[in-house]
Scaffold this active site. Structure first.
Site, PDB file in Angstrom:
ATOM      1  N   HIS A  51       0.827  -1.203   0.000  1.00  0.00           N
ATOM      2  CA  HIS A  51       0.000   0.000   0.000  1.00  0.00           C
ATOM      3  C   HIS A  51       0.864   1.257   0.000  1.00  0.00           C
ATOM      4  O   HIS A  51       1.708   1.426   0.884  1.00  0.00           O
ATOM      5  CB  HIS A  51      -0.894  -0.026   1.251  1.00  0.00           C
ATOM      6  CG  HIS A  51      -1.894   1.073   1.307  1.00  0.00           C
ATOM      7  ND1 HIS A  51      -2.102   1.825   2.430  1.00  0.00           N
ATOM      8  CD2 HIS A  51      -2.761   1.538   0.374  1.00  0.00           C
ATOM      9  CE1 HIS A  51      -3.056   2.710   2.194  1.00  0.00           C
ATOM     10  NE2 HIS A  51      -3.482   2.566   0.958  1.00  0.00           N
ATOM     11  N   GLU A 103       0.681  -0.551  -4.872  1.00  0.00           N
ATOM     12  CA  GLU A 103      -0.373   0.420  -5.154  1.00  0.00           C
ATOM     13  C   GLU A 103       0.191   1.807  -4.889  1.00  0.00           C
ATOM     14  O   GLU A 103       0.872   2.023  -3.876  1.00  0.00           O
ATOM     15  CB  GLU A 103      -1.574   0.165  -4.218  1.00  0.00           C
ATOM     16  CG  GLU A 103      -2.746   1.112  -4.409  1.00  0.00           C
ATOM     17  CD  GLU A 103      -2.812   2.277  -3.439  1.00  0.00           C
ATOM     18  OE1 GLU A 103      -3.768   3.042  -3.517  1.00  0.00           O
ATOM     19  OE2 GLU A 103      -1.888   2.455  -2.594  1.00  0.00           O
ATOM     20  N   HIS A 135      -0.756  11.276  -2.190  1.00  0.00           N
ATOM     21  CA  HIS A 135      -2.055  10.836  -1.671  1.00  0.00           C
ATOM     22  C   HIS A 135      -3.013  11.978  -1.331  1.00  0.00           C
ATOM     23  O   HIS A 135      -4.157  12.003  -1.768  1.00  0.00           O
ATOM     24  CB  HIS A 135      -1.853   9.957  -0.435  1.00  0.00           C
ATOM     25  CG  HIS A 135      -3.138   9.452   0.153  1.00  0.00           C
ATOM     26  ND1 HIS A 135      -3.892  10.171   1.058  1.00  0.00           N
ATOM     27  CD2 HIS A 135      -3.829   8.323  -0.089  1.00  0.00           C
ATOM     28  CE1 HIS A 135      -4.981   9.491   1.366  1.00  0.00           C
ATOM     29  NE2 HIS A 135      -4.969   8.361   0.688  1.00  0.00           N
TER      30      HIS A 135
END
Ligand code: G3P
Ligand code: MG
Length: 248
Positions: A11, A38, A53
């Site tokens: 992640h 990811e 993000h």
């Protein structure tokens, strides 16, 4: 042919061990033997696709305010490592292109999450897909995902044969099944924290693969696996890998 996904996807790279969404985070995943990562993609003001993000710079950089108002040149002046640990001080926010180069060099698969700043759902997908189509050719090791159906719709129009994943928030929208059908997604990516057996079964009935985010606790992974979840996004993918799948 269903997309062959690994059981565990790192992640934001491996964000328990290196600053999220950095090249170091990808290398750390590769060093651990993790097959896929990811990463989140958004656009700078001047439409450069970068790996980041949040909508704002404050949490993970020494900058402030919305990333959508920064040019790429401005962003390069910032560093995004020291919030995590002093040993990572000086790291730069990578471009999508730089990140993909590392993923290819390390022989990994890629889940590109299109995470647009508000109002840039289409643009972000267009720029990211345009770039990716020039440098990526392995259909079997790519999943394009998003919470935003407009971004997925754009991906479907631009690169219909690349696998897509619909990410669902904790509260599922009422029309999630229609969206998944319309967008012809291969996977539905669910928030692991409040998931019921009925919800998992509803996805299985649609014959979609199920990925759960974000799972760091092996006991939680075992329970979800028992319900029928196919794979996990994990900040510490090595922990799940060793305890659940007995890979050493
Ligand atoms: O794609 C799974 C997961 O990354 C979605 O949540 O906020 O970590 O991007 P977030
Ligand atoms: Mg993400």
């Amino acid at each position: 042919m269903p997309l062959k996904l690994p059981k565990i996807i790192g992640h934001r790279g491996t964000c328990a061990y290196a600053p999220e969404n950095t090249l170091e985070s990808i290398h750390t995943a590769a060093d651990m033997g993790i097959e896929w990562v990811e990463l989140d993609v958004k656009l700078t003001k001047d439409e450069v696709a970068v790996i980041f993000h949040d909508d704002d710079l404050d949490r993970t950089t020494n900058g402030h305010g919305p990333i959508a108002q920064m040019t790429y040149e401005d962003l390069r002046q910032l560093e995004c490592g020291s919030w995590f640990a002093e040993s990572f001080a000086g790291l730069k926010i990578p471009t999508l292109e730089e990140a993909v180069e590392v993923i290819i060099e390390r022989g990994m698969g890629f889940n590109m999450e299109i995470k647009p700043c508000p109002g840039r759902e289409k643009d972000t997908a267009e720029v990211a897909l345009d770039l990716l189509s020039q440098i990526w050719d392995d259909h079997d090791r790519l999943l394009i995902s998003s919470f935003q159906h407009v971004s997925l719709e754009t991906a479907m129009d631009m690169a219909g044969d690349w696998s897509r994943g619909l990410i669902l928030p904790k509260e599922w929208p009422e029309n999630w099944a229609e969206l998944a059908q319309y967008l012809e997604v291969s996977t539905i990516n669910i928030n692991a924290s409040e998931i019921t057996r009925e919800q998992v079964e509803a996805i299985m009935d649609m014959e979609k693969q199920i990925l759960a985010y974000t799972v760091n606790d092996p006991d939680q992974a075992r329970i979800l696996q028992g319900l029928g979840v196919d794979g996990f996004f994990s900040d510490a993918p090595d922990v799940l890998q060793e305890s659940i799948f007995m890979v050493h």
